[in-house]
Design an enzyme around this catalytic site. Sequence first.
Site, PDB file in Angstrom:
ATOM      1  N   SER A 187       0.869  -1.176   0.000  1.00  0.00           N
ATOM      2  CA  SER A 187       0.000   0.000   0.000  1.00  0.00           C
ATOM      3  C   SER A 187       0.904   1.224   0.000  1.00  0.00           C
ATOM      4  O   SER A 187       2.088   1.133   0.342  1.00  0.00           O
ATOM      5  CB  SER A 187      -0.858  -0.007   1.265  1.00  0.00           C
ATOM      6  OG  SER A 187      -1.474   1.249   1.449  1.00  0.00           O
ATOM      7  N   TYR A 200      -2.064  -0.795  10.459  1.00  0.00           N
ATOM      8  CA  TYR A 200      -2.033  -1.118   9.023  1.00  0.00           C
ATOM      9  C   TYR A 200      -0.725  -0.656   8.391  1.00  0.00           C
ATOM     10  O   TYR A 200      -0.036  -1.421   7.714  1.00  0.00           O
ATOM     11  CB  TYR A 200      -3.226  -0.438   8.346  1.00  0.00           C
ATOM     12  CG  TYR A 200      -3.362  -0.698   6.859  1.00  0.00           C
ATOM     13  CD1 TYR A 200      -3.724  -1.954   6.386  1.00  0.00           C
ATOM     14  CD2 TYR A 200      -3.166   0.323   5.932  1.00  0.00           C
ATOM     15  CE1 TYR A 200      -3.881  -2.192   5.022  1.00  0.00           C
ATOM     16  CE2 TYR A 200      -3.316   0.102   4.571  1.00  0.00           C
ATOM     17  CZ  TYR A 200      -3.677  -1.160   4.125  1.00  0.00           C
ATOM     18  OH  TYR A 200      -3.831  -1.382   2.773  1.00  0.00           O
TER      19      TYR A 200
END
Length: 314
Positions: A187, A200
């Site tokens: 990501s 995350y």
Amino acid sequence: MNLYYSNINSIVWYLKYVGLPLTLCFSIHCLISRVSNKKRRSALQKKVVVITGASSGIGEALAHSFYAQGSTVVLAARRRTELDRVKKELMSRKMPIQVPEPVVLELDLSNLDSMDSFVKKIYDSCGHIDILINNGGVSHRASILNTEIKVYKQIMDVNYFGSVALTKAALPKMVERKSGHIVFISSVQGLIAIPNRSAYAASKHAIQAFGDSLRAEMHQHNINVTVISPGYVKTAVSLNALTGSGSFHGVMDSETAAGFTSEYAAEKFLDMIVNKENERVLSQLMPHIAIYLRQCFPSLYFQIMAKRATSKTN
Ligand SMILES: NC(=O)c1ccc[n+]([C@@H]2O[C@H](COP(=O)([O-])OP(=O)(O)OC[C@H]3O[C@@H](n4cnc5c(N)ncnc54)[C@H](OP(=O)(O)O)[C@@H]3O)[C@@H](O)[C@H]2O)c1
Ligand SMILES: *[C@@H]1O[C@H](CO)[C@@H](O)[C@H](O)[C@H]1NC(C)=O
Ligand SMILES: *[C@@H]1O[C@H](CO)[C@@H](O)[C@H](O)[C@H]1NC(C)=O
């Protein structure tokens, strides 16, 4: 007056002798890369491609993209019914070539002890793995003060340890065959970290580092490693994100809703994979700028993030 004309003349000169050739070169470059991508894509036919998180979003779209190239796709995730739905939708596609039937296998990435038996099931039905796409993952929406440690562990288990364990289970046979390709869907949060995503972002930073070490170690074994860092893609990722207590966030973020479609992202990822790219960011302009600021002007980045921590809710 003369000055005016000479300016016009030089603009025309530049357009003719610089602009035109540049545009032409760029168009030719685009055309060539399109043609060569198409040729490389044809190599995907009958390749065994394992996709984790294939029951939804990006993984589901990747399954369609690879299936359309004639690959044997192995669909893995926890929700069997969703995997069966994806398989049914794949098989209902009208294909000009005969495509092997997709394989559905249940997988819980947080069950680290299940990876060897999962990989064995793939070998039993497909013989080997050509491409492993570590895509399954879960996001986070809460402040650090409000997040229980068990949530940190859970997100790390799924996003980091699960992908590491699965990769390790798949590697020995790839090394033995001197052929294979490991892909990580990281990501933009693997390169920068923003408020309320601590678990995350940490898990994605970890996978990014693991990918770099793996790439170096696997070079001698002829195994490629691709780390892809997407920006916003319109999926259920924010709905499925975990809050500080581990419950579902259940909100569609406006940025995610405005993101790339998962079909568009999957087609781009497929090209990165056939071209064996080492790493690539696919994102909107803002995350690109943020990555640049974090690298080159960290103090400014920290100021902007401190503001974001108090001014936005998500
Ligand atoms: N959408 C974005 O904006 C974006 C941006 C950057 C990166 N990404 C990354 O892209 C990947 C795919 O996410 P998405 O956007 O497609 O979100 P999504 O629609 O929520 O899909 C997540 C997938 O991961 C699977 N998964 C979750 N926990 C799992 C577990 N414990 N074991 C096995 N599979 C599990 C889910 O399947 P089950 O629930 O059936 O297990 C689902 O198929 C993730 O790694 C995410 O971090 C997404
Ligand atoms: C893929 O891996 C091989 C062997 O490790 C390496 O020679 C090649 O350069 C890699 N491909 C790319 C595009 O980096
Ligand atoms: C961060 O999450 C907390 C809940 O843990 C929430 O109250 C707050 O509004 C969120 N802040 C941002 C910037 O999204």
